[in-house]
Design a protein around this motif. Structure first.
Motif, PDB file in Angstrom:
ATOM      1  N   THR A 166       0.808  -1.213   0.000  1.00 10.60           N
ATOM      2  CA  THR A 166       0.000   0.000   0.000  1.00 10.60           C
ATOM      3  C   THR A 166       0.840   1.261   0.000  1.00 10.60           C
ATOM      4  N   GLN A 218      -3.290   1.293   5.667  1.00 12.81           N
ATOM      5  CA  GLN A 218      -3.412  -0.160   5.643  1.00 12.81           C
ATOM      6  C   GLN A 218      -3.832  -0.696   6.997  1.00 12.81           C
ATOM      7  N   ASP A 266      -7.389  -0.121   7.359  1.00 11.07           N
ATOM      8  CA  ASP A 266      -8.072  -1.066   6.475  1.00 11.07           C
ATOM      9  C   ASP A 266      -8.233  -2.418   7.146  1.00 11.07           C
ATOM     10  N   ASP A 316     -11.723  -4.270   8.430  1.00  7.84           N
ATOM     11  CA  ASP A 316     -12.091  -5.605   7.982  1.00  7.84           C
ATOM     12  C   ASP A 316     -12.761  -6.382   9.106  1.00  7.84           C
TER      13      ASP A 316
END
Lengths: 413, 397
Positions: free
Chosen positions: B249, B286, B289, B293
Motif C-alpha cells: 500500500t 493499511q 483497512d 475488515d
C-alpha cells in the motif's frame, strides 16, 4: 544448494510429463536437413512416452544457426530470467512450482518449454537483438564489449526483452476457473479446481514479477523513449488476447471472418511482432543510429517475429511436433486457417464446438489439414516474411553479425 | 493570516519593487540559483495559483482575509479529480487498436466510485511543494497530474490482479472484474492498464521519475509474495507484516509523493520528507483497512468483511491479539485453514484489545506523517495534507 534444488525440481517436471516426440521411433536424426519440405505425419509410427533429455541436439539447420550466433554474441539470456525467478530467496518459486507438479496446469508446461527447449523452441528474441546490435556497430559508444561487439545497455535490453516475453507466455497460461470454487459440491472436482486456482496464482505472480523486474531494468537505462516503445509493445500484446472468438476456456475458434491471412498477421503482429520490433528499434537507439536504420530495425523485427511464428506452427504439424494421437492443438494456427479457407465443411464442423473446444476430434482435423495444402501455404507465408526481413536486413552494414542473422532467417525456409 | 516565516533581509530589490508587508519564504539563506527577488513574488500570484487550482465551488471560501476556509483535501482538488477520471478513460480508449471487451474491462474499475485517495495525496503534495519551491508553471503541474493519473492506474492494475489472486467476488459494491468476465482476460486487462500507465510515465520525459515509479511495481509484487509466505518466528511476524504493508500500500503513495516533489524541484530533504509522509500515511491507511475488515459490515465496505481471515492472512489486530492469547499462534501458522479457525480467531480478537492497539499504531503513524511536513511552507494544501491524515485515521470505509 539452491541450484541443486532447482535442477531436481526441473527433473521432476520433466519426468512426470513425458516428452511426446517422434524420436522414440528410432528414425535417423539427420532426416531433417533442410531441403525437403516437411513430411506428412504418419500415425502408425508415432509413439509417445520417451523421456529423452532436451540436450539431445538434432542436426538441424536452425540449431546450427543458433549455436553459431551464440558463439558470436554470447549465450541467450532467457534462461537467466526464469532461473533468477526460480532461485530467488524471497519468492521461493521453486517451492511453489513443486506443489504444482502432478496437476494439469498449463503454466508448468510453459515453464518447461521455456527452460528446457530454449534452443529448439524459438527462444531467440534476445539473441536476435544482440546480433543486430553487433551488425549495426557501436557508432562510437565506448561501453562496448569488444569480444561480442555489443554495448552493455543493448545486452541489458536483450535480457529485458526476454523477461517480458517470458512474462507474456506465463500470463497466457492462466486458465479460466470459476471464481467460487469452495461452492463446488463434488470433492474431487473441487480439489482439482483449487489446484488450478493455485496454479493461476503462481502464474500471475511470476508473470508480474518478471514484468516488474523488466520495468525497473528499463528505467535504469534512463532513456524515456525506450520505455515508451516497450510500453507500447506491452499495450499491443495485451490486446492480441481479445481478438477473435474464444470458447469459455479461452481457446481460439476460427470463424468464417477470421481465417484470412490478414487476420493471422494482425494478431501475431500485435502479439509478438510488436515486442521484437520495439526491441530491435530500441537497441539501435542505444547506439544512436540514424533514423532509417531505426525504422529498418523495427520492420525487420516485426517480419522476423512473424516468420518465426509461422515456422513454429509449421513445425507443430510436422513429424516432430507433439500433436500426435488426438492431442488438442491451437485451431487458429496458420496451417489450419489456410486449410479452412478451402474446406468449408470442416469450418462448419468446428463451429459446433464453440462451447467447449476440447470435444473436437483433433485427429480428424489433423489428418485433413495434413492432406490439404495448409502446410505448403504456411511455408509460403514464412518465406514471404523471411524475404521481407532480408530486404530490411540488407540495409545494415555487411559483417558477421548480419551474416549470422541472415543464416537464422534462411534456416526457416 | 498566512505565516510565511521570517522577514527577508533585503527589502529592496532592483527587479521588482517590494509590495506591502513583504514576507518571504525560508528561501533566503538557502542556496538558490535564482535571485532573491523571486521570493518577493507578491502574494497575489500565489493566491491566483491556489485559486486556479481550487474547486470552483469553493471559490468563495478562498479569501485571504478570511481565516476559516474549507481545507478538505478532496474538495481542494475536486474538479481535477473528475477530469482525471475522464483523462484515464480517454487514454485507455485511445490505445485500443480494435474495439473489444478490453475497452469495457479496463474502464470497469475507473467508475469514479473509488476513494481516489492516491491521486488526492499526489496532487495535494504536488501543489503544496510547488508553493514551497515556488515553481508555479504549467508544465510542472501537467506532469504532476500525469503522476497522479499513473498512480491511480497502477493501483487499479494491481487491484485487478489482486481480485483474481484472492478470488474476490465483489469490489466497490459491484461484481469483481474476474467474476463478470473471466480470469484470462482479467489478467491481460491488468497488464494493459499497466502498459498504458507506463507509456504515460515515459511521456513525462524525466528519467528520475521513471526510475522512482518503476520501483513501485517491484514493491507491489514483492508484497504479494510476502503474503504467500509465513514467517515462523513470532518476533519477525510483525516486522514482516509492516514490510508487507509498505510494499502493498504505502509504496505507491510514498513514491508518487517523491516523484511529484522531484518534479517541483524540491531539495533532498524535501524529497525525503514527502517520502516519509507518503510512507506513514500509507501504513496508517493499511492498518485502518485491516481494522475495518474486522469491524465493518459488508455493505459499508463494498467488499466482504473478515476477508483477510478467510484468506488466511494474519493482520495487525490478530497479531496484537496473539500477544495476549498465545493459542492464536497455531492458528496463524496454519493460516486459519481448519474448520472453526476463522470464527475462533474473530472471537479472540474482539475479546483482546487488538483493535484498539491497531488504531493506536495507526495514530502514531499519522503523527509521524504530519511531523514530516514540518518544514513545508504553510498553504491550504499543507493544511489539507494534515487533514488527510485525520481522514485516513477516522474513515469508515
Amino acid at each position: 544448494t539452491k541450484l541443486i534444488l532447482l535442477d531436481s525440481l526441473l527433473q521432476e517436471i520433466m519426468l512426470t510429463k513425458p516428452l511426446r516426440c517422434g524420436l522414440g521411433r528410432g528414425l535417423s536424426l539427420s532426416r531433417q536437413t533442410g531441403d525437403k519440405p516437411f513430411r506428412k505425419f504418419n500415425f502408425e509410427t508415432s509413439r509417445l512416452g520417451h523421456t529423452l533429455p532436451a540436450s539431445y541436439v538434432k542436426v538441424n539447420k536452425w540449431n546450427r544457426a543458433v549455436s553459431e550466433a551464440e558463439k558470436l554474441v554470447g549465450y541467450p539470456t532467457s534462461l537467466m530470467s526464469l532461473r533468477a525467478l526460480m532461485s530467488d530467496d524471497l519468492t521461493n518459486m521453486a517451492v511453489h512450482f513443486r506443489k504444482l507438479i502432478g496437476t494439469d496446469h498449463p503454466v508448468l508446461k510453459t515453464v518447461k518449454r521455456l527452460l528446457y527447449h530454449g534452443k529448439n523452441n524459438m527462444q531467440v528474441r534476445g539473441l536476435l537483438v544482440l546480433l543486430l546490435s553487433r551488425a549495426a556497430g557501436s557508432n562510437g559508444n565506448s561501453d562496448i564489449d569488444t569480444n561480442t561487439g555489443v554495448i552493455n545497455d543493448q545486452r541489458k535490453l536483450a535480457e529485458i526483452l526476454e523477461m517480458i516475453y517470458t512474462s507474456q507466455c506465463i500470463h497466457q497460461s492462466v486458465v479460466n476457473v470459476p471464481v467460487n470454487t469452495a461452492a463446488e459440491p463434488d470433492e474431487q472436482v473441487r480439489t482439482v479446481l483449487q489446484q488450478l486456482e493455485y496454479g493461476n496464482k503462481i502464474a500471475i505472480l511470476s508473470g508480474d514479477y518478471l514484468l516488474a523486474n523488466a520495468c525497473t531494468g528499463l528505467a535504469a537505462l534512463r532513456v524515456p523513449k525506450i520505455v515508451e516503445l516497450i510500453a507500447q509493445a506491452i499495450v499491443e500484446f495485451t490486446q492480441a488476447e481479445f481478438l477473435g472468438k474464444q470458447d469459455p476456456q479461452g481457446k481460439l475458434l476460427p470463424t468464417p471472418d477470421t481465417i484470412l491471412q490478414e487476420n493471422w498477421e494482425e494478431k501475431w503482429k500485435l502479439s509478438t511482432g510488436g515486442l521484437l520490433g520495439a526491441g530491435c528499434e530500441c537497441a539501435m537507439m542505444v547506439s544512436k543510429q540514424p533514423e532509417e536504420l531505426l525504422k529498418a530495425a523495427k520492420e525487420l523485427g516485426v517480419h522476423t517475429a512473424l516468420a518465426i511464428q509461422a515456422y513454429d506452427e509449421m513445425k507443430l504439424f510436422s513429424v516432430d511436433g507433439s500433436i500426435g494421437s488426438g492431442a488438442p492443438f491451437p485451431l487458429c494456427s496458420a496451417p489450419v486457417m489456410f486449410h479452412l479457407q478451402s474446406d468449408e465443411e470442416l469450418l462448419d464442423y468446428l463451429q459446433q464446438f464453440s462451447e467447449d473446444l476440447l470435444q473436437v476430434d483433433y485427429r480428424m482435423v489433423l489428418t485433413r489439414v495434413c492432406e490439404g495444402n495448409g502446410l505448403e501455404k504456411t511455408h509460403e507465408l514464412c518465406r514471404q516474411h523471411v524475404d521481407k526481413g532480408l530486404e530490411y536486413l540488407r540495409k545494415f552494414p555487411e559483417n558477421d553479425g548480419r551474416q549470422a542473422y541472415e543464416n537464422l532467417l534462411l534456416a526457416m525456409v | 493570516m498566512q505565516n510565511f516565516g521570517r522577514f527577508c533581509q533585503k527589502l529592496r530589490c532592483v527587479c521588482t519593487p517590494p509590495t506591502s508587508p513583504v514576507r518571504c519564504v525560508k528561501a533566503v539563506g538557502r542556496a538558490r540559483s535564482t535571485h532573491c527577488c523571486v521570493s518577493f513574488r507578491p502574494p497575489l500570484v500565489r493566491e491566483r495559483y491556489v485559486a486556479r487550482n481550487l474547486s470552483t465551488a469553493d471559490h468563495r471560501t478562498v479569501k485571504s482575509d478570511d481565516g476559516s476556509r474549507d481545507t478538505d483535501p478532496f474538495s481542494l482538488v475536486g474538479p481535477q479529480l473528475k477530469s482525471l477520471i475522464n483523462d484515464i478513460h480517454s487514454e485507455l480508449d485511445g490505445h485500443l487498436v480494435r474495439d473489444s471487451e478490453l475497452g469495457e474491462m479496463s474502464k470497469y474499475y475507473f467508475d469514479g466510485k473509488g476513494k481516489a485517495l492516491r491521486p488526492v495525496i499526489a496532487l495535494c503534495v504536488a501543489h503544496a511543494y510547488n508553493i514551497h519551491t515556488d515553481r508555479l508553471d504549467e508544465l510542472t503541474l501537467k506532469n504532476q497530474r500525469k503522476i497522479a493519473l499513473i498512480s491511480e492506474m497502477i493501483h487499479t492494475a494491481s487491484l485487478v490482479h489482486d481480485d483474481i489472486l484472492d478470488h474476490a467476488e465483489t469490489r466497490r459494491g459491484k461484481e469483481s472484474v474476474n467474476l463478470r468476465f473471466n480470469t484470462k482476460k482479467s489478467t491481460m486487462a491488468g497488464d494493459y492498464i499497466l502498459g498504458v500507465g507506463s507509456k504515460i510515465l515515459a511521456g513525462i520525459q524525466e528519467p528520475d521519475v521513471v526510475e522512482i515509479l518503476s520501483q513501485v511495481l517491484a514493491d507491489l509484487v514483492e508484497g504479494e509474495f510476502m503474503q504467500l509466505q509465513n514467517k515462523d518466528d513470532e518476533g519477525e511476524r510483525f516486522e514482516h507484516y509492516l514490510n508487507k504493508s509498505f510494499n502493498k500500500t504505502a509504496s505507491l503513495m510514498a513514491y508518487s509523493c517523491k516523484a511529484n516533489v522531484v518534479l517541483s524541484g524540491g531539495s533532498k530533504e524535501d524529497v525525503e520528507n514527502s517520502f516519509q509522509y507518503g510512507r506513514n500515511i500509507g501504513i496508517a491507511f493499511q492498518l485502518v483497512d485491516d481494522l475495518l475488515d474486522f469491524v465493518s459490515s459488508a455493505d459499508q465496505l463494498g467488499k466482504p468483511a473478515a476477508a483477510d481471515l478467510q484468506l488466511g492472512l494474519a493482520t495487525a489486530p490478530v497479531l496484537f491479539a496473539a500477544r495476549k492469547f498465545p493459542e492464536l499462534d497455531d492458528l496463524i501458522a496454519r493460516r486459519f485453514s481448519q474448520e472453526g479457525d476463522v470464527e475462533k480467531a474473530f472471537r479472540l480478537v474482539t475479546e483482546s484489545n487488538g483493535l484498539e492497539e491497531t488504531k493506536e499504531l495507526a495514530r502514531k503513524h499519522c503523527l509521524k506523517a504530519v511531523s514530516a511536513l514540518d518544514d513545508l511552507t504553510e498553504s491550504e494544501y499543507k493544511t489539507g495534507l494534515v487533514q488527510l491524515a485525520d481522514t485516513v485515521l477516522n474513515r469508515l470505509k
